[in-house]
Design a protein around this motif. Sequence first.
Motif, short mmCIF file in Angstrom:
data_model
loop_
_atom_site.label_atom_id
_atom_site.label_comp_id
_atom_site.label_asym_id
_atom_site.label_seq_id
_atom_site.Cartn_x
_atom_site.Cartn_y
_atom_site.Cartn_z
N ALA A 86 72.73 114.34 77.29
CA ALA A 86 72.83 113.88 75.66
C ALA A 86 71.94 112.69 75.29
O ALA A 86 71.00 112.08 74.53
CB ALA A 86 74.49 114.33 74.98
N LEU A 87 72.77 110.99 75.97
CA LEU A 87 72.30 109.36 76.20
C LEU A 87 70.68 109.96 76.39
O LEU A 87 69.58 109.52 75.79
CB LEU A 87 72.38 108.59 76.46
CG LEU A 87 74.40 108.93 75.65
CD1 LEU A 87 74.93 107.68 77.00
CD2 LEU A 87 73.80 107.98 74.63
N LEU A 88 70.33 110.27 77.48
CA LEU A 88 68.54 110.65 77.87
C LEU A 88 67.77 111.80 76.78
O LEU A 88 66.83 111.30 75.95
CB LEU A 88 68.80 111.66 79.43
CG LEU A 88 69.16 110.95 80.47
CD1 LEU A 88 69.07 111.84 81.86
CD2 LEU A 88 68.42 109.38 80.91
N GLU A 89 68.39 112.55 76.00
CA GLU A 89 67.84 113.00 75.03
C GLU A 89 67.40 112.23 73.80
O GLU A 89 66.70 112.51 73.22
CB GLU A 89 68.31 114.71 74.86
CG GLU A 89 68.33 116.06 75.83
CD GLU A 89 66.66 115.47 76.24
OE1 GLU A 89 65.50 115.90 74.74
OE2 GLU A 89 65.96 115.87 77.11
N ALA A 90 68.91 111.56 73.36
CA ALA A 90 68.42 110.81 72.00
C ALA A 90 67.49 109.73 72.55
O ALA A 90 67.02 109.30 71.67
CB ALA A 90 69.91 110.05 72.10
N ALA A 91 67.43 108.97 73.63
CA ALA A 91 66.31 108.41 74.02
C ALA A 91 64.53 109.00 73.65
O ALA A 91 64.05 108.19 74.11
CB ALA A 91 66.84 107.71 75.57
N ARG A 92 64.51 109.95 74.43
CA ARG A 92 63.65 110.54 74.26
C ARG A 92 62.68 110.50 72.92
O ARG A 92 62.16 111.07 73.09
CB ARG A 92 63.87 111.74 75.65
CG ARG A 92 62.66 112.81 75.48
CD ARG A 92 63.19 113.73 76.44
NE ARG A 92 61.62 114.60 76.93
CZ ARG A 92 61.55 115.63 77.50
NH1 ARG A 92 63.13 116.78 77.93
NH2 ARG A 92 60.87 116.14 77.69
N ALA A 93 63.93 111.35 72.05
CA ALA A 93 63.44 111.56 70.58
C ALA A 93 62.86 110.49 69.93
O ALA A 93 62.00 110.19 69.37
CB ALA A 93 64.85 112.01 70.08
N GLN A 94 63.59 109.29 70.64
CA GLN A 94 63.58 107.55 69.65
C GLN A 94 61.72 107.39 70.19
O GLN A 94 61.21 107.21 69.33
CB GLN A 94 64.40 106.78 69.93
CG GLN A 94 65.64 107.15 69.09
CD GLN A 94 66.95 105.96 69.79
OE1 GLN A 94 66.47 104.76 69.83
NE2 GLN A 94 68.19 105.83 69.30
#
Length: 158
Positions: free
Chosen positions: A65-73
Amino acid sequence: MTLAQAMPAGAAQEPPGRAVAQGGFTLLELLVVIAIIALATAGVGLALRDSGAAALQREGERLAALLEAARAQSRASGAAVRWRADAQGFQFEGLVGSQLPRHWLDSATSVRGPATLWLGPEPLIGAQQVLIVSQAHPERAVRVATDGLRPFSAQALP
């Protein structure tokens, strides 16, 4: 008035030395109830136990979930972002002012193998994976991976 007259009409007279039967539970009935309570308690205890595998899987799902959030940012800002594990936990390089966490939930969690992932800003990234392990249970591992198109996901390895 005599004693016989004072007693109600259907009451039987018992001889003075005889015991009257009283209602209650037998020893067998009490043992059955105690056995049922013991089995239920054991079942609840096993159901509530948090195994190391469940904790490691939770770490993997959180990391995905953190990786996806960073990817979106990264896509939103256009900045190149890299995730890197270190001795204290992990960090997201390239995100300025990000409030993403930088540590594992369990301090015994670490990364096995390559500990760097590129997260963007391109919408399609290469296939990447990272293996996380727990020092408490070194035989277990969780792979957090993406094929570059789909989101990161956590999968327990046998």
